[in-house]
Enzyme design. Structure first.
Site, PDB file in Angstrom:
ATOM      1  CB  CYS A 103      -0.915   0.036   1.215  1.00 63.33           C
ATOM      2  SG  CYS A 103      -1.821   1.590   1.298  1.00 63.33           S
ATOM      3  CB  CYS A 106      -1.806   4.603   4.550  1.00 63.57           C
ATOM      4  SG  CYS A 106      -3.303   4.155   3.671  1.00 63.57           S
ATOM      5  CB  SER A 107      -0.752   0.478   6.616  1.00 66.92           C
ATOM      6  OG  SER A 107      -1.829   1.074   7.325  1.00 66.92           O
ATOM      7  CB  CYS A 108      -4.897  -0.429   2.195  1.00 63.91           C
ATOM      8  SG  CYS A 108      -5.481   1.268   2.352  1.00 63.91           S
TER       9      CYS A 108
HETATM   10 FE    FE Z   1      -3.522   2.297   2.740  1.00 60.83          FE
END
Ligand code: FE
Length: 197
Positions: A103, A106-108
């Site tokens: 991602c 961000c951190s999906c």
């Molecule tokens: Fe994300």
């Protein structure tokens, strides 16, 4: 003097608690519900769910077709699902194609299927290098791919999360579905490792 003074909490924890207590005071959230959600992700959700999905796909070609067509619907057949994932796209590794997930923003991550993402998944080094130089990064993470293998990198967003369907390792023909699931690692489903016996 106390020989074992209590450890200072990290600022993130202090800030989170402050925000939570304000929201509770304002009646926006309910503390018990927050605890329940945290416990759910800490204890009940984890990469074992994803491993069950992969093992089922390895032993059941019809399930695999359904999984590749609609990841969430197929996972729901195994009782997996929940918030944080609206669409799950499953990408299959083969002898000629290797998929990896990132991602960049961000951190999906497919929480209901794989649990909480590892810290490195959220690092800026991983997020940028997986796009710029995936082969080099994978090599540093212990996965050296033959130059003939095509690397496909999938960038997760909040609406679409990805799950890698790793290759079933050779020599597992006589393994049960349960034994196969035990071989599948979180990293293999992010695409930074292979499943080995
Ligand atoms: Fe994300």
């Amino acid at each position: 003097m106390d020989k074992n003074p209590p450890k200072e909490k990290p600022w993130q924890a202090v800030r989170t608690e402050a925000v939570e207590s304000l929201l509770v005071e304002l009646g926006v959230i309910d503390s018990a519900r927050v605890d329940e959600i945290v416990r759910h992700y800490e204890e009940k959700v984890g990469p074992k769910g994803g491993a069950r999905v992969v093992a089922r796909a390895w032993v059941d070609p019809d399930f695999k077709q359904r999984l590749l067509a609609d990841g969430l619907a197929a996972c729901a057949e195994l009782g997996l699902g929940g918030p944080e994932t609206e669409k799950l796209h499953v990408v299959e590794n083969s002898a000629t194609v290797h998929n990896a997930v990132v991602c960049t923003l961000c951190s999906c991550y497919p929480w209901p299927i794989l649990g909480v993402p590892p810290a490195w998944y959220k690092s800026s080094a991983y997020r940028s290098r997986m796009v710029r130089e995936p082969r080099a990064l994978l090599g540093e993470m212990g996965l050296t791919l033959d130059p003939s293998v095509e690397v496909r990198v999938w960038d997760s967003v909040s609406e679409i999360r990805y799950l890698v369907l790793p290759e079933r390792p050779a020599g597992t023909e006589s393994c049960s579905e349960e034994q196969l699931a035990a071989l599948v690692t979180r990293d293999s489903m992010i695409g930074v490792a292979k499943v080995t016996v």
